[in-house]
Design an enzyme around this catalytic site. Sequence first.
Site, PDB file in Angstrom:
ATOM      1  N   HIS A 129      80.601  84.449 -14.853  1.00  0.00           N
ATOM      2  CA  HIS A 129      79.222  83.944 -14.961  1.00  0.00           C
ATOM      3  C   HIS A 129      79.175  82.832 -16.024  1.00  0.00           C
ATOM      4  O   HIS A 129      78.471  82.949 -17.031  1.00  0.00           O
ATOM      5  CB  HIS A 129      78.239  85.082 -15.305  1.00  0.00           C
ATOM      6  N   GLU A 143      77.617  92.849 -13.191  1.00  0.00           N
ATOM      7  CA  GLU A 143      78.486  92.191 -14.177  1.00  0.00           C
ATOM      8  C   GLU A 143      78.168  92.665 -15.607  1.00  0.00           C
ATOM      9  O   GLU A 143      77.012  93.022 -15.884  1.00  0.00           O
ATOM     10  CB  GLU A 143      78.341  90.660 -14.061  1.00  0.00           C
ATOM     11  N   ARG A 175      73.155  84.590  -8.133  1.00  0.00           N
ATOM     12  CA  ARG A 175      73.151  85.886  -8.800  1.00  0.00           C
ATOM     13  C   ARG A 175      73.948  86.859  -7.944  1.00  0.00           C
ATOM     14  O   ARG A 175      73.922  86.755  -6.705  1.00  0.00           O
ATOM     15  CB  ARG A 175      71.716  86.412  -8.957  1.00  0.00           C
ATOM     16  N   ARG A 223      67.131  72.286  -7.207  1.00  0.00           N
ATOM     17  CA  ARG A 223      67.830  71.299  -8.045  1.00  0.00           C
ATOM     18  C   ARG A 223      69.343  71.482  -7.959  1.00  0.00           C
ATOM     19  O   ARG A 223      70.099  70.527  -7.801  1.00  0.00           O
ATOM     20  CB  ARG A 223      67.403  71.439  -9.497  1.00  0.00           C
TER      21      ARG A 223
HETATM   22  O1  LIG Z   1      72.868  82.071 -14.816  1.00  0.00           O
HETATM   23  C1  LIG Z   1      72.552  81.149 -15.512  1.00  0.00           C
HETATM   24  C2  LIG Z   1      71.241  80.605 -15.562  1.00  0.00           C
HETATM   25  O2  LIG Z   1      70.324  81.162 -14.949  1.00  0.00           O
HETATM   26  O3  LIG Z   1      71.065  79.587 -16.260  1.00  0.00           O
END
Ligand SMILES: O=CC(=O)O
Length: 307
Positions: free
Chosen positions: A273, A255, A226, A148
């Site tokens: 993030h 992180e 990630r 997506r």
């Molecule tokens: O890192 C953010 C998520 O997985 O929504």
Amino acid sequence: MESIGVLMPCPIYGYLEQELAKRFKLFNPSNISEESINSIRAVVCSAKICVDTHLIESLPKLEIVSTFSVGYDKIDLAKCREKNIRVTNTPDVLSDDVADTAIGLALAVLRKICVSDRYVRNGHWIKSDFPLTTKFSGKAVGIVGLGRIGSAIAKRAAAFGCPISYHSRSEKTESGYKYYPNILDLASNSEVLIVACTLTKETHHIVNRQVIDALGPKGVIINIGRGQHIDQPELVSALSEGRLGGAGLDVFEDEPELPEQLFGLENVVLSPHAASDTVETCNAMADLVLSNLEAYFLNKPLLTPVV
Ligand SMILES: O=CC(=O)O
């Protein structure tokens, strides 16, 4: 539903917390007690909170884990399956923001937006013009993971006139983009490589030294997946040694700890993030967490089940 205990192991988002407290008996580490443990039937977590075997085993009445994130790599899915615990996430509602961030990072790295901002603020413009930067429009963009989010990135990059190719487990012929079954071939044929896949055992360090070298000294890596998708020490040395042109990073291996060397690199743009952290999207994610929990406890089908 007011008697159903829901545990939020760490603060996530104020609106979510308020709405959970209106519907359920909300627990956090400061108000949980031995007696309350048996009333806890749901855990609400996020991409930053681990729901490991230890936490799962410590909640004997746990029935559902609902994460305020699309990623669920911090949840022990095998243990959930074994104990018949349902798991939900928040896909779709955050795809636009994450894709916007990926493109924003690519523009920021190539057009040196953060460096030029500092240049103006520090008064250097009065003395000399800012050096030329690099064009983004038309660059060959390679996307790792055409799910997506990857598809939303592809759509945006295509609007910048970028030829799109991708690597994923299987070919998505309907996408019309060029497929590379091997990530090395994708990297060799890309100028900007965007990591947007799910973190699994197979995609851990999918971007290694070979991939970085295939992208080369003019190449740019963008990571909104990630931190563990990239071999971070290899990335840092490639950036420092000029073997890689630049990087735009929203996620990191350990992180919020970052290697000090990254702070000194002008060819890197760093983000905490926060790719999906807009008010609009966080509200939509919170509503999806609430709807999943309500559906579960009303014996209705889950909206976005993982397990
Ligand atoms: O890192 C953010 C998520 O997985 O929504």
